[in-house]
Design a protein around this motif. Structure first.
Motif, mmCIF file in Angstrom:
data_model
loop_
_atom_site.group_PDB
_atom_site.id
_atom_site.type_symbol
_atom_site.label_atom_id
_atom_site.label_comp_id
_atom_site.label_asym_id
_atom_site.label_seq_id
_atom_site.Cartn_x
_atom_site.Cartn_y
_atom_site.Cartn_z
ATOM 1 N N THR A 75 2.761 1.810 -3.399
ATOM 2 C CA THR A 75 1.916 2.278 -4.500
ATOM 3 C C THR A 75 1.289 3.633 -4.214
ATOM 4 O O THR A 75 0.603 4.183 -5.088
ATOM 5 C CB THR A 75 0.806 1.257 -4.798
ATOM 6 N N ARG A 107 0.838 -1.204 0.000
ATOM 7 C CA ARG A 107 0.000 0.000 0.000
ATOM 8 C C ARG A 107 0.873 1.254 0.000
ATOM 9 O O ARG A 107 0.613 2.212 -0.742
ATOM 10 C CB ARG A 107 -0.923 -0.013 1.218
ATOM 11 N N SER A 159 -5.218 -10.825 1.560
ATOM 12 C CA SER A 159 -6.189 -10.309 2.518
ATOM 13 C C SER A 159 -6.079 -11.118 3.799
ATOM 14 O O SER A 159 -6.330 -12.328 3.800
ATOM 15 C CB SER A 159 -7.612 -10.407 1.951
ATOM 16 N N SER A 185 -5.694 -5.638 3.449
ATOM 17 C CA SER A 185 -6.041 -6.305 2.196
ATOM 18 C C SER A 185 -5.667 -5.396 1.040
ATOM 19 O O SER A 185 -5.428 -4.196 1.221
ATOM 20 C CB SER A 185 -7.542 -6.621 2.153
ATOM 21 N N LEU A 186 -5.613 -5.989 -0.164
ATOM 22 C CA LEU A 186 -5.322 -5.237 -1.381
ATOM 23 C C LEU A 186 -6.480 -5.423 -2.348
ATOM 24 O O LEU A 186 -6.887 -6.562 -2.641
ATOM 25 C CB LEU A 186 -4.009 -5.717 -2.013
ATOM 26 N N ALA A 187 -7.005 -4.307 -2.853
ATOM 27 C CA ALA A 187 -8.217 -4.351 -3.670
ATOM 28 C C ALA A 187 -8.038 -5.149 -4.958
ATOM 29 O O ALA A 187 -8.976 -5.794 -5.434
ATOM 30 C CB ALA A 187 -8.656 -2.927 -4.001
ATOM 31 N N ASP A 188 -6.826 -5.149 -5.530
ATOM 32 C CA ASP A 188 -6.624 -5.800 -6.824
ATOM 33 C C ASP A 188 -6.114 -7.229 -6.706
ATOM 34 O O ASP A 188 -5.835 -7.867 -7.720
ATOM 35 C CB ASP A 188 -5.651 -4.982 -7.674
ATOM 36 N N GLU A 189 -5.979 -7.732 -5.485
ATOM 37 C CA GLU A 189 -5.475 -9.088 -5.292
ATOM 38 C C GLU A 189 -6.220 -9.735 -4.131
ATOM 39 O O GLU A 189 -5.817 -9.622 -2.967
ATOM 40 C CB GLU A 189 -3.965 -9.066 -5.010
ATOM 41 N N PRO A 190 -7.327 -10.425 -4.407
ATOM 42 C CA PRO A 190 -8.159 -10.977 -3.345
ATOM 43 C C PRO A 190 -7.417 -11.893 -2.388
ATOM 44 O O PRO A 190 -7.769 -11.985 -1.210
ATOM 45 C CB PRO A 190 -9.250 -11.739 -4.108
#
Length: 280
Positions: free
Chosen positions: A158, A155, A188, A180-185
């Motif tokens: 980026t 996070r 999390s 968690s990362l929005a583009d990589e489920p």
């Protein structure tokens, strides 16, 4: 054998070891996932079908990832002449070690210094030097879990304008959901913990949620005593990676697991949980 709690870095360590030793295995390095996407275990025949046949090039390295039981693994173990197997599992698989030997590495959370160094290496010494105390606070909020630290670092990398302290404050306001990362489920913490909990039997799940919520106050932040859960159930939870240590030391529950339990557990009955039959 690499074991430990969900999100502790078992697979990452196995893959790193394979990368560093690949020249010693001219027959190749292969990873077999031992569970399906829904968390149910593959049997040995299904796993073997995914493995390319030996080509006579030499010994090979097998990573048997996320194993569930010794019975699942035994038919896949290569002979010494054929190669080496690295097994990762949330379970201790003591029966496998008793019958086949091997080296056991039980992973725990990183130390404060190890967490700090990971963030220095990832974010860069200059950025960390601007907010040294915030960096250590971020590591604490992440629970010194490798998965949590990697998510937080991604996070920050980026979002170069995001301060480390601001990131730590934002994460702390809603743990573990914001790890968690929005583009990589798959990246999390909440998803990893949820999937791991769903793989427990109903009795073990109830016992863990009860134990975690019973010991959620600050005075017992890192301890779990057997006051509400029988010893045999505690042993099964320890084997599954949900609690650590144990006799003669006190059991420990990681803070992120307790936070998750507080958010998801129903109000537990004030009764003693009965014994949970051993699977199989």
């Amino acid at each position: 054998m690499i074991s430990g709690a969900p999100g502790i870095g078992k697979t990452a360590l196995a893959l790193q070891a394979a990368h560093l030793t690949q020249e010693a295995f001219p027959g190749g390095c292969f990873t077999l996932g031992m569970t399906r996407p829904d968390g149910s275990p593959l049997d040995a025949a299904e796993a073997r079908a995914q493995l390319p046949p030996a080509n006579g090039a030499g010994r090979r390295l097998l990573i048997l990832d996320d194993a569930v039981s010794a019975e699942q693994i035994r038919p896949l173990l290569p002979s010494a002449a054929e190669g080496v197997a690295v097994v990762t599992s949330r379970h201790g698989l003591a029966g496998l070690i008793a019958t086949h030997g091997g080296v056991v590495h039980r992973l725990d959370t990183l130390t404060e210094e190890e967490s700090h160094q990971l963030l220095v290496t990832t974010l860069g010494a200059e950025r960390v030097a601007e907010e040294p105390e915030a960096t250590r606070e971020l590591a604490r909020i992440c629970g010194h879990f490798p998965l949590s630290l990697r998510i937080a670092a991604a996070r920050l990398l980026t979002r170069p304008g995001l301060g480390i302290g601001d990131c730590a404050t934002w994460l702390a306001a809603d743990l573990p959901a914001r790890l968690s990362l929005a583009d990589e489920p798959l990246m999390s913490v909440q998803r990893v913990l949820e999937a791991a909990l769903q793989r427990l039997s109903p009795g073990l799940m109830e016992a863990f949620l009860l134990l975690a919520t019973e010991h959620a106050d600050a005075g017992t932040a890192d301890r779990a005593t057997p006051s509400v859960v029988p010893d045999e159930v505690l042993e099964q939870l320890a084997d599954a990676g949900f609690i650590e240590e144990g006799p003669p030391k006190p059991y420990r529950i990681h803070e992120l697991l307790k936070i998750y339990a507080r958010q998801h557990a129903p109000a537990p009955p004030r009764t003693r949980v009965g014994p949970v039959p051993t699977p199989g």
